[in-house]
Design an enzyme around this catalytic site. Structure first.
Site, short mmCIF file in Angstrom:
data_model
loop_
_atom_site.label_atom_id
_atom_site.label_comp_id
_atom_site.label_asym_id
_atom_site.label_seq_id
_atom_site.Cartn_x
_atom_site.Cartn_y
_atom_site.Cartn_z
N LYS A 5 10.43 -3.58 65.95
CA LYS A 5 10.07 -3.46 67.19
C LYS A 5 8.92 -2.65 67.46
CE LYS A 5 12.46 -6.10 67.37
NZ LYS A 5 13.40 -6.33 66.50
N ARG A 10 21.09 -13.57 55.72
CA ARG A 10 21.55 -12.35 54.78
C ARG A 10 23.08 -12.74 54.54
NH1 ARG A 10 18.35 -7.95 55.29
NH2 ARG A 10 20.18 -6.71 55.16
N GLY A 38 29.22 5.09 47.00
CA GLY A 38 30.73 5.30 47.02
C GLY A 38 31.19 4.04 46.12
N GLY A 71 21.22 2.61 58.51
CA GLY A 71 21.39 1.10 57.51
C GLY A 71 20.16 0.22 57.90
N MET A 100 25.85 -11.23 62.46
CA MET A 100 25.53 -10.15 61.90
C MET A 100 24.15 -9.44 62.75
SD MET A 100 24.73 -11.09 57.88
CE MET A 100 26.31 -11.57 56.84
N GLY A 155 12.88 -20.33 59.24
CA GLY A 155 12.37 -20.21 60.78
C GLY A 155 13.51 -19.74 61.47
N GLY A 156 14.40 -18.66 61.11
CA GLY A 156 15.38 -18.21 61.71
C GLY A 156 14.71 -16.74 62.24
N VAL A 157 15.82 -15.95 62.82
CA VAL A 157 15.35 -14.71 63.56
C VAL A 157 14.12 -13.89 62.94
CG1 VAL A 157 16.06 -13.05 65.14
CG2 VAL A 157 17.72 -14.68 64.10
N HIS A 196 13.53 -6.67 94.02
CA HIS A 196 12.32 -7.60 94.12
C HIS A 196 11.19 -6.68 94.23
CE1 HIS A 196 9.55 -10.72 95.29
NE2 HIS A 196 9.01 -9.70 96.27
P1 NAI Z 1 18.88 -17.08 59.91
O1 NAI Z 1 20.35 -17.55 59.52
O2 NAI Z 1 18.44 -16.36 61.29
O3 NAI Z 1 17.55 -17.94 59.49
C1 NAI Z 1 17.39 -18.42 58.18
C2 NAI Z 1 16.59 -19.79 58.34
O4 NAI Z 1 16.37 -20.42 57.04
C3 NAI Z 1 17.53 -20.87 59.16
O5 NAI Z 1 16.71 -21.46 60.14
C4 NAI Z 1 17.80 -21.98 57.90
O6 NAI Z 1 17.86 -23.45 58.45
C5 NAI Z 1 16.48 -21.65 57.19
N1 NAI Z 1 16.54 -22.05 55.43
C6 NAI Z 1 17.66 -21.92 54.68
N2 NAI Z 1 17.31 -22.19 53.54
C7 NAI Z 1 16.18 -22.63 53.56
C8 NAI Z 1 15.22 -23.15 52.64
N3 NAI Z 1 15.59 -23.33 51.38
N4 NAI Z 1 14.05 -23.59 53.02
C9 NAI Z 1 13.68 -23.50 54.31
N5 NAI Z 1 14.46 -22.84 55.10
C10 NAI Z 1 15.69 -22.54 54.91
O7 NAI Z 1 18.25 -15.79 58.90
P2 NAI Z 1 17.62 -14.44 59.01
O8 NAI Z 1 16.30 -14.89 59.64
O9 NAI Z 1 17.12 -14.21 57.56
O10 NAI Z 1 18.22 -13.30 59.49
C11 NAI Z 1 19.64 -12.77 58.81
C12 NAI Z 1 20.29 -12.10 59.79
O11 NAI Z 1 19.70 -11.06 60.36
C13 NAI Z 1 20.70 -13.03 60.81
O12 NAI Z 1 22.15 -12.84 60.93
C14 NAI Z 1 20.04 -12.64 62.06
O13 NAI Z 1 20.94 -12.71 63.20
C15 NAI Z 1 19.88 -10.96 61.88
N6 NAI Z 1 18.78 -10.51 62.58
C16 NAI Z 1 18.75 -10.52 64.09
C17 NAI Z 1 17.63 -9.99 64.78
C18 NAI Z 1 17.67 -9.88 66.26
O14 NAI Z 1 18.80 -10.00 66.64
N7 NAI Z 1 16.55 -9.80 66.91
C19 NAI Z 1 16.38 -9.70 63.98
C20 NAI Z 1 16.45 -10.03 62.57
C21 NAI Z 1 17.48 -10.25 61.90
#
Ligand code: NAI
Length: 453
Positions: free
Chosen positions: A49, A268, A112, A38, A313, A182-184, A440
């Site tokens: 990573k 997503r 599927g 996936g 997610m 600026g998310g993950v 330690h």
């Molecule tokens: P996210 O939901 O983490 O961040 C999206 C960001 O985009 C938010 O801060 C939001 O405010 C901003 N945003 C939304 N619309 C916008 C706009 N029009 N203009 C500017 N900013 C806007 O989603 P992301 O980073 O796409 O990740 C998707 C999924 O993948 C998440 O559910 C995450 O948990 C998962 N993921 C997890 C990782 C980890 O656990 N290390 C690594 C990569 C992904």
């Protein structure tokens, strides 16, 4: 072909469900249209990573003078980075296939399509064959959100705008990259591209990065990113994408962040289209399949695990959901607990957290005390990190003196957090936790330090 269980989707949720069910003696058909593993294995957790480690090694080679190490002619070769990443992914995908084979899971490499339910069971068509399953586990994953911002969809078609998949496979480096979100994903990818020398700007709608991350930690991360040279446009709304760059609105005026590549990372959504799910009469929440604490849907015999249920997610959530769903099928008592799912951002420095933050505790009306300790209490941290502004925060419930949240930023945070999770799960009061002996010198010792404050 008839089977006890048909699993639709071969990511972490799907392959683990298949493995667990088959190991318990069920006949399982796993249908996956792409490579097994996936998003996590092919275009998410694992490839990022691998690439981030190449970037860290490059940065260490460039910037270790303070540690008594210098090197000349240090270069990063993007094609080789991608080649190595592909090797890592390839071997893990082969590993998943080997596990499926060892458990006698029938893997069907095709899209599927669910035709519906008859008295025989659930009918799924794939690769011109018909499969009949007594139970159906949906594990179809998620796809990037691409909103109707003018020029964005066209940019994706032309290749100017990337999603996570393209950002993890391009073999040439742009000069200027603009990241929307600026998310993950935005942060991890910005971290990679900035470390390998690309000029990166992040445009984020909110006033903080890393969305739900604990506020103080999000601030420290922002400062660390700025030190890497990443530029931020916080509180800015993206209004369009052109071949020159990304248009955004800042305090009422429209500006442009120039770019020769753009990454769209604004979230997503569950992937549920064109696979006949409407033939089941499932209760949906937008594109996500609604599930209960056993991962059951409203249709008896149908379960939904992983991103497709739109809850949390993360691959490790999917693993646990898969176990809970399979246990329900096997008649083993088990329920899903979403209150203690750890989250990690694999940037440099790493961010990791589990349980309540001050903000989430306050929203629930809990009375808590927050203990914040500098990572500099750890000798290992000081010995290994040149500049240390990492912290560890414990959130303590004042009612029973138990730890209900742990949040960290700094080296090894991702590796330490599962110990913190067990501490929360134990529900033991601080006085009991103080008796734990930590090895330690480790960075994890900051938790022990915090327990005494
Ligand atoms: P996210 O939901 O983490 O961040 C999206 C960001 O985009 C938010 O801060 C939001 O405010 C901003 N945003 C939304 N619309 C916008 C706009 N029009 N203009 C500017 N900013 C806007 O989603 P992301 O980073 O796409 O990740 C998707 C999924 O993948 C998440 O559910 C995450 O948990 C998962 N993921 C997890 C990782 C980890 O656990 N290390 C690594 C990569 C992904």
């Amino acid at each position: 072909m008839k089977a006890d269980i048909i699993v639709l989707g071969g990511g972490p949720g799907g392959y683990l469900a298949a493995e667990r069910a088959a190991a318990a003696g069920k006949s399982v058909v796993l249908i996956e249209k792409r490579a097994l593993g996936g998003t996590c294995l092919n275009e998410g957790c694992i490839p990022s990573k691998a690439m981030l480690n190449s970037a860290k090694l490059y940065q260490h080679a460039l910037n270790s003078k303070g540690f008594g190490v210098t090197a000349d002619n240090v270069e990063i070769h993007q094609e080789q980075v991608i080649q190595r990443k592909n090797q890592v992914v390839g071997s893990l995908v082969a590993g998943v296939k080997a596990i499926m084979d060892a458990n006698q899971v029938t893997v069907v490499s095709a899209m599927g399509y669910v035709e519906g339910k008859t008295s025989d069971g659930f009918i799924v068509r794939a690769d011109d064959k018909t499969y009949v399953g007594e139970k159906l586990i949906l594990a179809c994953g998620s796809v990037p959100v691409v909103p109707g911002i003018p020029g964005l969809k066209e940019g994706i078609v032309s290749g100017y705008v990337m999603t996570n998949a393209e950002a993890l496979s391009r073999t040439n480096l742009p000069e200027k990259l603009v990241v929307i979100g600026g998310g993950v994903i935005g942060l991890e990818m910005a971290s990679y591209y900035a470390m390998v020398g690309v000029e990166v700007t992040i445009i984020e709608m909110l006033d903080k990065i890393a969305g739900p991350t604990e506020a103080e930690i999000s601030e420290i991360l922002l400062r660390a990113y700025k030190r890497k040279g990443i530029k931020f446009k916080l509180g800015c709304k993206v209004t369009g994408v052109t071949e020159q760059g990304v248009l955004y609105e800042q305090k009422g005026s429209e500006k442009i962040a120039e770019a020769d590549a753009v990454l769209c990372a604004i979230g997503r959504r569950a992937y549920t289209e064109n696979m006949g799910l409407e033939n089941l009469g499932l209760e949906m929440n937008r594109s996500a399949v609604v599930t209960d604490e056993h991962l059951r849907t409203n249709v008896e015999g149908v379960y939904a695990v992983g991103d497709v249920n739109g809850k949390i997610m993360l691959a490790h959530t999917a693993y646990r959901e898969a176990e809970v769903a399979v246990n329900h099928i096997l008649g083993i008592e088990d329920t899903m607990d979403y209150s203690r799912i750890p989250s990690v951002i694999y940037t440099d420095p790493e961010v990791a957290g589990v349980g309540e933050t001050e903000e989430s505790a306050a929203a629930k009306g809990m009375k808590v005390r927050s203990i914040s300790v500098s990572m500099n209490y750890s000798g290992r941290y000081l010995a290994e990190v040149e500049r240390g502004d990492g912290i560890c925060k414990l959130i303590v419930n004042l009612e029973d003196n138990t730890v209900v949240g742990v949040h960290m930023i700094g080296s090894y945070a991702s590796e330490i957090i599962c110990g913190a999770e067990m501490m929360i799960a134990s529900k033991k009061p601080l006085a009991e936790l103080q008796k734990l002996v930590f090895p330690h010198p480790t960075v994890g010792e900051v938790i022990r330090e915090a327990l005494f404050m």
